[in-house]
Write an enzyme that holds these catalytic residues in place. Structure first.
Site, mmCIF file in Angstrom:
data_model
loop_
_atom_site.group_PDB
_atom_site.id
_atom_site.type_symbol
_atom_site.label_atom_id
_atom_site.label_comp_id
_atom_site.label_asym_id
_atom_site.label_seq_id
_atom_site.Cartn_x
_atom_site.Cartn_y
_atom_site.Cartn_z
ATOM 1 N N GLU A 23 10.671 -8.382 -3.492
ATOM 2 C CA GLU A 23 11.184 -7.084 -3.005
ATOM 3 C C GLU A 23 10.599 -6.876 -1.624
ATOM 4 O O GLU A 23 9.404 -6.594 -1.484
ATOM 5 C CB GLU A 23 10.747 -5.963 -3.956
ATOM 6 N N LEU A 24 11.418 -7.013 -0.593
ATOM 7 C CA LEU A 24 10.880 -7.131 0.761
ATOM 8 C C LEU A 24 11.298 -5.960 1.649
ATOM 9 O O LEU A 24 11.671 -4.902 1.167
ATOM 10 C CB LEU A 24 11.314 -8.480 1.344
ATOM 11 N N GLY A 80 6.480 -6.470 -0.756
ATOM 12 C CA GLY A 80 5.747 -6.431 0.507
ATOM 13 C C GLY A 80 6.637 -6.889 1.639
ATOM 14 O O GLY A 80 7.871 -6.811 1.565
ATOM 15 N N SER A 81 6.011 -7.406 2.683
ATOM 16 C CA SER A 81 6.769 -7.755 3.887
ATOM 17 C C SER A 81 7.566 -9.050 3.674
ATOM 18 O O SER A 81 7.221 -9.886 2.835
ATOM 19 C CB SER A 81 5.806 -7.943 5.054
ATOM 20 N N LYS A 102 -2.275 -7.753 -8.300
ATOM 21 C CA LYS A 102 -3.078 -7.789 -7.072
ATOM 22 C C LYS A 102 -2.557 -6.654 -6.200
ATOM 23 O O LYS A 102 -1.556 -6.785 -5.517
ATOM 24 C CB LYS A 102 -2.883 -9.138 -6.380
ATOM 25 N N PRO A 103 -3.242 -5.474 -6.235
ATOM 26 C CA PRO A 103 -2.773 -4.370 -5.394
ATOM 27 C C PRO A 103 -3.172 -4.607 -3.947
ATOM 28 O O PRO A 103 -3.978 -5.491 -3.656
ATOM 29 C CB PRO A 103 -3.525 -3.166 -5.976
ATOM 30 N N CYS A 158 10.243 1.552 1.551
ATOM 31 C CA CYS A 158 11.082 0.399 1.892
ATOM 32 C C CYS A 158 12.523 0.817 2.130
ATOM 33 O O CYS A 158 13.218 0.222 2.943
ATOM 34 C CB CYS A 158 10.999 -0.657 0.808
ATOM 35 N N GLU A 183 11.931 -3.464 11.091
ATOM 36 C CA GLU A 183 11.475 -2.402 10.195
ATOM 37 C C GLU A 183 10.361 -1.604 10.885
ATOM 38 O O GLU A 183 9.350 -2.169 11.299
ATOM 39 C CB GLU A 183 10.930 -3.040 8.911
ATOM 40 N N TRP A 241 0.803 -1.222 0.000
ATOM 41 C CA TRP A 241 0.000 0.000 0.000
ATOM 42 C C TRP A 241 0.837 1.273 0.000
ATOM 43 O O TRP A 241 0.281 2.363 -0.089
ATOM 44 C CB TRP A 241 -0.930 0.018 1.218
ATOM 45 N N ASN A 242 2.153 1.185 0.130
ATOM 46 C CA ASN A 242 2.890 2.447 0.353
ATOM 47 C C ASN A 242 3.113 3.248 -0.929
ATOM 48 O O ASN A 242 3.191 4.477 -0.878
ATOM 49 C CB ASN A 242 4.207 2.197 1.099
#
Ligand code: NAD
Length: 505
Positions: free
Chosen positions: A236-237, A214-215, A164-165, A270, A368, A140-141
């Site tokens: 991409e975490l 995402g996470s 898939k947003p 991130c 984080e 969501w960022n």
């Protein structure tokens, strides 16, 4: 598993108002969508890179003509300040232009010269054929930038794309994808799957390649499932990016960079500055300047005030994480120099915060935070800064601040991260020719990186063509000892560097 279509309400984080809704898909609907996209993909691939780039160019023009509409939607679902939302809407234009210009060269067939006797007389080449269906799952960022950074290269590669947003922020992307399909009437190869994590799981099941942002927790689950399905994925975490401020740095620039790099998008980036290590000799000067900058920022949630520097946070959960980290630090002896509490009023926000007297064991230095918090730690020298910077399970990016470019570059080589900005902050994100990928628990693979961004959505196909077509070849049946001896002699002649080995004596 849901049998009927449900609707997802989207809230404005500045005041909780419902600002839109999105129908969510069942597993069966995601499967049907995949079948539809797969049916359209071969014709999309057959169009070739130039024609596909023209479609992307038309989408870019549409975005330029609808910037205000997109920025308004983006702000309503994310609570971003006006400049943060505008930066996203401008950024995706740049992404589309850059990659549309790379498509033809990225996908051009390559030919190779035969390297030795076994390939002599053959024409050798590599072709790039797309994965038919690429599934992209995003957080969501950055509701527009992240899907666009992955979807556009995949579309240019010739793949069909299902995004898939995040369930928190589907609206602006939904408008843009509707523009592709309805306003522009482009081929039916770009669609959304809407919903929560279970819809993301369905996307993983139907895709040939999964690109996830995402996470780390979710990324690991997706990586495991992709391994079981034997399909590739890019992950991409999360990150815990360190900033190393050395005694010879330009302190004014470093303080300005820490303020912006730590607080832009309310710290929900991130690659935010998540921890700062400052050499003792300049620590007080740096902290004074940083606190002065941060105190001067206009902040708090507001849907209407365009002059905010730091906007809302995206959701209640993220405010809870920030509060937990700051309270843990205070309980362990850290001091708050500014901020340190939730924002007042409706909506989700946290005051821009500077923490000092932190140590490496506190949550705020290890996990984080993903919020507007800048913890600053005093270190004795550059060696200690490097050691502490590397003391993290994450390895997304870092920044080094010094007046010596050579020293900065030498330190960059010792940092275990996927990107280093010397005397700069977040700048690698805007350099689309450079790869963006996390090391350690921050990810797998990389996005961007010029032509590689497009090629990663392709499978390489090796092609050989016999230039001469005799009835049989030296290596084929029928075997004969003279053939084996002759082949050995040819290999020896081409490989050996001295006369004795060439002659085999
Ligand atoms: P998240 O992992 O909770 O969710 C990300 C997406 O995955 C959402 O769309 C969600 O619905 C979906 N999802 C959740 N569970 C799933 C499952 N089991 N299978 C498939 N999909 C599933 O992350 P978030 O809270 O939305 O985003 C914040 C995180 O994103 C932070 O950790 C941040 O560092 C990271 N991030 C990384 C980068 C990068 O490029 N490295 C960029 C931006 C954000």
């Amino acid at each position: 598993m849901r049998g009927v279509t449900e609707t997802l309400a989207v809230h404005d984080p500045t005041d909780g108002r419902v600002v839109g809704d999105a129908p969510t898909q069942s597993r069966e609907e995601v499967q049907a969508l995949a079948t539809r996209l797969r049916a359209a993909q071969p014709a999309w691939e057959a169009l070739g890179p130039k024609a596909r780039a023209e479609h992307v160019g038309r989408l870019r023009d549409w975005v330029l003509d609808h910037q205000d509409e997109l920025v308004t939607l983006l702000r309503s679902e994310s609570g971003k300040s006006m400049p943060d939302a505008a930066l996203e809407a401008m950024g995706i234009v740049d992404v589309m232009t850059f990659f549309a210009g790379k498509a033809e060269s990225a996908l051009a067939d390559e030919s190779q010269r035969p390297h030795g006797p076994l390939t002599m007389g053959k024409q050798l080449g590599v072709r790039r054929r797309p994965y038919p269906l690429v599934g992209i799952i995003t957080p969501w960022n950055f509701p527009l930038t992240l899907p666009v950074m992955d979807a556009i290269p995949a579309l240019l590669a010739g793949a069909a794309v299902m995004v898939k947003p995040s369930e928190y922020t589907p609206l602006a992307l939904q408008r843009m994808v509707r523009a592709w399909n309805e306003d522009l009437g482009a081929p039916d190869v770009f669609a959304l799957a809407l919903g929560t994590g279970d819809v993301g799981e369905s996307v993983v099941e139907v895709s040939d390649y999964v690109q996830f942002t995402g996470s780390t927790v979710t990324g690991r689950k997706i990586g495991v499932r992709c391994a079981e399905r034997l399909i590739p994925c890019g992950l991409e975490l999360g990150g815990k990016d360190p900033m190393l401020v050395l005694a010879d740095a330009n302190i004014e620039r470093a303080a300005n960079a820490a303020a912006w790099g730590g607080l832009v998008n309310s710290g929900q980036v991130c690659t935010s500055v998540e921890r700062v290590y400052v050499e003792s000799a300049v620590y007080d000067e740096f902290v004074d300047q940083l606190v002065e900058r941060v105190r001067g920022l206009r902040h708090g949630p507001s849907a209407t005030d365009d002059l905010r520097d730091v906007g809302a946070m995206a959701n209640a959960n993220q405010v809870d994480v920030v509060e937990r980290h700051v309270n843990d630090a205070i309980a362990s002896g850290a001091r708050v120099l500014t901020g340190g509490r939730r924002g007042a009023g409706p909506g989700f926000s946290y005051e821009p915060t500077v923490l000092v007297d932190v140590d490496q064991d506190m949550l705020v230095m290890r996990e984080e935070t993903f919020g507007p918090v800048i913890p600053v730690m005093r270190v004795t020298d550059a060696e200690q800064a490097i050691e502490l910077a590397n003391d993290s399970p994450y390895g997304l990016s870092a920044s080094v601040w010094t007046s010596s470019k050579d020293r900065g570059l030498a330190i960059a080589r010792r940092l275990e991260v996927g990107a280093v900005n010397v005397n700069d902050v977040l700048s690698n994100l805007f350099a689309f020719g450079l790869p963006m990928g996390g090391w350690k628990r921050s990810g797998l693979g990389a996005r961007l990186g010029g032509e590689d961004a497009i090629r990663k959505y392709c499978r390489s196909q090796a092609v050989t063509v016999a230039r001469m077509t005799p009835a049989t070849e030296l290596a084929w049946y029928p075997y004969a000892s003279w053939k084996t001896k002759l082949a050995g002699r040819i290999v020896r002649l081409s490989a050996a560097r001295d006369l004795r080995r060439r002659l085999g004596v």
